[in-house]
Scaffold this active site. Sequence first.
Site, mmCIF file in Angstrom:
data_model
loop_
_atom_site.group_PDB
_atom_site.id
_atom_site.type_symbol
_atom_site.label_atom_id
_atom_site.label_comp_id
_atom_site.label_asym_id
_atom_site.label_seq_id
_atom_site.Cartn_x
_atom_site.Cartn_y
_atom_site.Cartn_z
ATOM 1 C CB SER A 1 7.855 -6.397 -1.835
ATOM 2 O OG SER A 1 7.395 -5.653 -0.732
ATOM 3 C CG HIS B 1 11.909 -4.423 0.940
ATOM 4 N ND1 HIS B 1 10.833 -3.885 1.617
ATOM 5 C CD2 HIS B 1 11.443 -4.716 -0.298
ATOM 6 C CE1 HIS B 1 9.778 -3.854 0.830
ATOM 7 N NE2 HIS B 1 10.125 -4.364 -0.340
#
Length: 240
Positions: free
Chosen positions: A119, A142
């Site tokens: 992340s 993501h």
Amino acid sequence: MKVTGEQPDPNTDKKANPVMEAIQQLGQTTVPTAESNIFCLSIIGQVEGHLVLPPQNKTTKYEHLIPQLVAAEQNQKIEGLLIVLNTVGGDVEAGLAIAEMISSLTKPTVTLVLGGGHSIGVPIAVSGNKSFIAESATMTIHPIRLNGLVIGVPQTFEYLDKMQERVVRFVTSHSNVTEEKFKELMFKTGELTRDIGTTVIGADAVKHGLIDAIGGLGAALQELNRLIEEKKQSKEAVLS
């Protein structure tokens, strides 16, 4: 029997026995004390930013890291920084702030992903002069997500879009991955359960240009020492 009002100090034995304290705190009897020219900064667990996370969470608080980075930059005895990551991500703005500070340091910096750099850990992982990833480590790429209440107005989604562009711009400008490839990994469907994104393992992260090389602690320190020596030689060349 003599009675006094003084209570025994429960910490007396700990203070008198540094070996026991070292075992309890660090799990070892001796701690290396040699002064080093390399400052090691670890980013472990979840990056904590504007919100305080529950006490059972393993966190790295960005307000703790910032003064450490400032001190390392100002300390003349420190010639290079090793950033070790094993993080699941966390606060986006806090993660970007840490990444920006690392990338703006004048001293050589090497990042090493052990376990995971997921992340918002991705921008931090690419923020150094050279990046390494362990062969078994993974990185999850993501889109930006929000926890809690989301106000369903165009301004909210515009803000999210701009913040996501900040992440994309930082990663692509500090690594060899192209914007097209990074967005392809970010928005890929079917990789994550009930979500979109991609999890890449060490070799794939290098293949995509996200990380410079596969390696562990030895390789990272060797490269950092090389960068330090290179900077010394260039400084000597300028002075001469």
